[in-house]
Design a protein around this motif. Structure first.
Motif, mmCIF file in Angstrom:
data_model
loop_
_atom_site.group_PDB
_atom_site.id
_atom_site.type_symbol
_atom_site.label_atom_id
_atom_site.label_comp_id
_atom_site.label_asym_id
_atom_site.label_seq_id
_atom_site.Cartn_x
_atom_site.Cartn_y
_atom_site.Cartn_z
ATOM 1 N N SER A 161 1.064 -1.125 -0.033
ATOM 2 C CA SER A 161 -0.089 0.112 0.022
ATOM 3 C C SER A 161 0.751 1.310 0.075
ATOM 4 O O SER A 161 2.115 1.246 0.776
ATOM 5 C CB SER A 161 -0.899 -0.062 1.263
ATOM 6 N N GLN A 162 0.662 2.198 -0.779
ATOM 7 C CA GLN A 162 1.252 3.379 -0.920
ATOM 8 C C GLN A 162 0.439 4.529 -0.401
ATOM 9 O O GLN A 162 -0.910 4.462 -0.229
ATOM 10 C CB GLN A 162 1.451 3.927 -2.434
ATOM 11 N N ILE A 200 -14.746 15.978 -7.271
ATOM 12 C CA ILE A 200 -14.187 15.471 -6.007
ATOM 13 C C ILE A 200 -14.288 13.818 -5.754
ATOM 14 O O ILE A 200 -13.435 13.325 -5.349
ATOM 15 C CB ILE A 200 -14.948 15.977 -4.736
ATOM 16 N N ALA A 201 -15.490 13.337 -6.325
ATOM 17 C CA ALA A 201 -15.601 11.981 -6.218
ATOM 18 C C ALA A 201 -14.691 11.249 -6.992
ATOM 19 O O ALA A 201 -14.117 10.243 -6.778
ATOM 20 C CB ALA A 201 -17.078 11.831 -6.535
ATOM 21 N N ALA A 219 -9.787 7.947 -7.347
ATOM 22 C CA ALA A 219 -8.379 7.761 -8.021
ATOM 23 C C ALA A 219 -7.351 7.644 -6.771
ATOM 24 O O ALA A 219 -6.243 6.872 -6.839
ATOM 25 C CB ALA A 219 -7.792 9.289 -8.918
ATOM 26 N N GLN A 220 -7.617 8.519 -5.826
ATOM 27 C CA GLN A 220 -6.445 8.457 -4.438
ATOM 28 C C GLN A 220 -6.617 6.982 -3.923
ATOM 29 O O GLN A 220 -5.653 6.421 -3.436
ATOM 30 C CB GLN A 220 -6.712 9.516 -3.773
ATOM 31 N N LYS A 221 -7.853 6.609 -3.822
ATOM 32 C CA LYS A 221 -8.037 5.290 -3.211
ATOM 33 C C LYS A 221 -7.360 4.075 -4.137
ATOM 34 O O LYS A 221 -6.726 3.302 -3.342
ATOM 35 C CB LYS A 221 -9.392 4.907 -2.961
ATOM 36 N N THR A 222 -7.606 4.212 -5.483
ATOM 37 C CA THR A 222 -7.010 3.155 -6.140
ATOM 38 C C THR A 222 -5.322 3.312 -5.918
ATOM 39 O O THR A 222 -4.778 2.427 -6.152
ATOM 40 C CB THR A 222 -7.486 3.687 -7.697
ATOM 41 N N ALA A 239 -1.331 16.073 -4.194
ATOM 42 C CA ALA A 239 -2.733 15.759 -4.667
ATOM 43 C C ALA A 239 -3.658 16.037 -3.548
ATOM 44 O O ALA A 239 -4.814 16.396 -3.634
ATOM 45 C CB ALA A 239 -2.556 14.538 -5.107
ATOM 46 N N THR A 240 -3.109 15.429 -2.281
ATOM 47 C CA THR A 240 -4.462 15.460 -1.106
ATOM 48 C C THR A 240 -4.478 16.951 -0.576
ATOM 49 O O THR A 240 -5.549 17.266 -0.425
ATOM 50 C CB THR A 240 -3.647 14.772 0.060
#
Length: 77
Positions: free
Chosen positions: A2-3, A64-65, A70-73, A9-10
């Protein structure tokens, strides 16, 4: 493995969410009867401004969604 999400980006997502909150606040003010005008005193058509802000918020919600997915992926690797 996990990264962790990209800090830049956050931060950008956090700023974008804050912009959305500002737009919603402006919509609330319009609903309460607020009026605004240009620097020269010309009044702004509040019905048009309300419609514009509603479209902006809807677009922000979609973006936003998408960014959160994308961040979760990316975090899953």
């Amino acid at each position: 493995m996990s990264q962790s999400p990209d800090p830049a980006a956050t931060a950008a997502l956090k700023r974008f969410k804050a912009q959305r909150v500002t737009a919603i606040y402006r919509l609330d003010l319009i609903a309460k009867g607020a009026t605004i005008s240009y620097e020269d005193g010309t009044p702004i058509d509040m019905a048009s401004e309300k419609a514009r802000l509603e479209a902006v918020v809807a677009d922000m919600d979609r973006r936003i969604a998408q960014l959160e997915r994308a961040q979760k992926t990316d975090a899953k690797g």
